[in-house]
Write a protein that holds these residues in place. Sequence first.
Motif, mmCIF file in Angstrom:
data_model
loop_
_atom_site.group_PDB
_atom_site.id
_atom_site.type_symbol
_atom_site.label_atom_id
_atom_site.label_comp_id
_atom_site.label_asym_id
_atom_site.label_seq_id
_atom_site.Cartn_x
_atom_site.Cartn_y
_atom_site.Cartn_z
ATOM 1 N N SER A 117 -3.742 -18.343 79.920
ATOM 2 C CA SER A 117 -2.936 -18.951 80.972
ATOM 3 C C SER A 117 -1.730 -19.625 80.335
ATOM 4 O O SER A 117 -1.849 -20.282 79.295
ATOM 5 N N GLU A 118 -0.586 -19.463 80.956
ATOM 6 C CA GLU A 118 0.637 -20.082 80.449
ATOM 7 C C GLU A 118 0.547 -21.599 80.531
ATOM 8 O O GLU A 118 1.198 -22.309 79.762
ATOM 9 N N GLN A 119 -0.287 -22.124 81.431
ATOM 10 C CA GLN A 119 -0.395 -23.574 81.606
ATOM 11 C C GLN A 119 -1.340 -24.224 80.589
ATOM 12 O O GLN A 119 -1.389 -25.439 80.474
ATOM 13 N N ASP A 169 -3.543 -17.824 85.353
ATOM 14 C CA ASP A 169 -2.340 -18.478 85.852
ATOM 15 C C ASP A 169 -2.533 -18.884 87.308
ATOM 16 O O ASP A 169 -3.257 -18.230 88.071
ATOM 17 N N THR A 175 -0.167 -19.054 89.697
ATOM 18 C CA THR A 175 0.626 -18.278 90.644
ATOM 19 C C THR A 175 1.006 -16.939 90.032
ATOM 20 O O THR A 175 0.993 -16.761 88.804
ATOM 21 N N GLU A 181 3.956 -15.739 90.043
ATOM 22 C CA GLU A 181 5.218 -15.942 89.346
ATOM 23 C C GLU A 181 4.985 -16.396 87.910
ATOM 24 O O GLU A 181 5.678 -15.971 86.988
ATOM 25 N N GLN A 182 3.996 -17.264 87.708
ATOM 26 C CA GLN A 182 3.681 -17.731 86.362
ATOM 27 C C GLN A 182 3.163 -16.583 85.504
ATOM 28 O O GLN A 182 3.526 -16.459 84.335
ATOM 29 N N GLN A 183 2.311 -15.746 86.087
ATOM 30 C CA GLN A 183 1.794 -14.597 85.339
ATOM 31 C C GLN A 183 2.926 -13.644 84.974
ATOM 32 O O GLN A 183 3.006 -13.169 83.838
#
Length: 208
Positions: free
Chosen positions: A40-42, A80, A82, A84-86
Motif C-alpha cells: 500500500s502506498e500509505q 490502497d 482508493t 486513484e492511490q493504486q
Amino acid sequence: MAALFTGKVLMANRERDEVETERELGLALENKVLLLYFGSEQCPRCRQFSPLLKDFFLRLTDEFYVERASQLVLVYVSRDETEEQQSAFLRSMPKRWLAVPFGDALKRELELRFAVSEVPAVVVLKPNGEVIVGNAVEEIRRMGPACFRNWQEAAELVDRNFLLAEDFDDWARRSITDPIRRLKYKLDKKTTEAKDKEGKEEEGEESS
C-alpha cells in the motif's frame, strides 16, 4: 499458474485494458516464477520497500541490465484506500507489472490463501502455484536479485532461457555505458569473424 486466476482478470500496468486469464494471462504466467506483492502506498514500510522491489524487478527483466528478461512475473495486490492511490503507485512502477483490479474480491481471496496479515509481503510461487517463499521481503532486502537463482532452481522451470549480462555481484557497479560496450563487443566479434573468413578464403586460393 493460470488456475490460480481461473475466472479472474488482471490489469496490465499503465493500461486500461484487462488481461484475460484464459488467453493472454495464461501465456504471461506460463513457466515463470510469480511474485505476489501485497502493499500500500500509505504504508510507511511499503514506501521504503517498494523502490527496492522496483529495482530488484528491473535488474532481472529490463534490457539495460540483462540481454534477456528472466522468467519472472509480478502481480500487485494492493491495500490502497482508493483506486486513484493504486493507479498513482503503479505509474511509478515497471510497465511489466500486473495488478489485481481495485476492489476485486480476488484481493481478499489471495490474502486468505497465503495468510497475508501485514504489508509489505512478497509471496513467491512456482508456475503450478506452489509456494517457494511465504514472504520474501527480507530475502530481497538482504540478497537483492541474487535470490532469484534459488527461486528458479526451486521452481524447476522447463526452459531456463534467461541470460544475465553480468554476474549479480557486479550489478552494483553497472554504468550507463554498458549497452554501448555490449554493442561494441558484438561489432568487434563480427569484424573478427569476417577477417578470419577472408583469411581462410585467401589461403584456399593460394593452395589451388
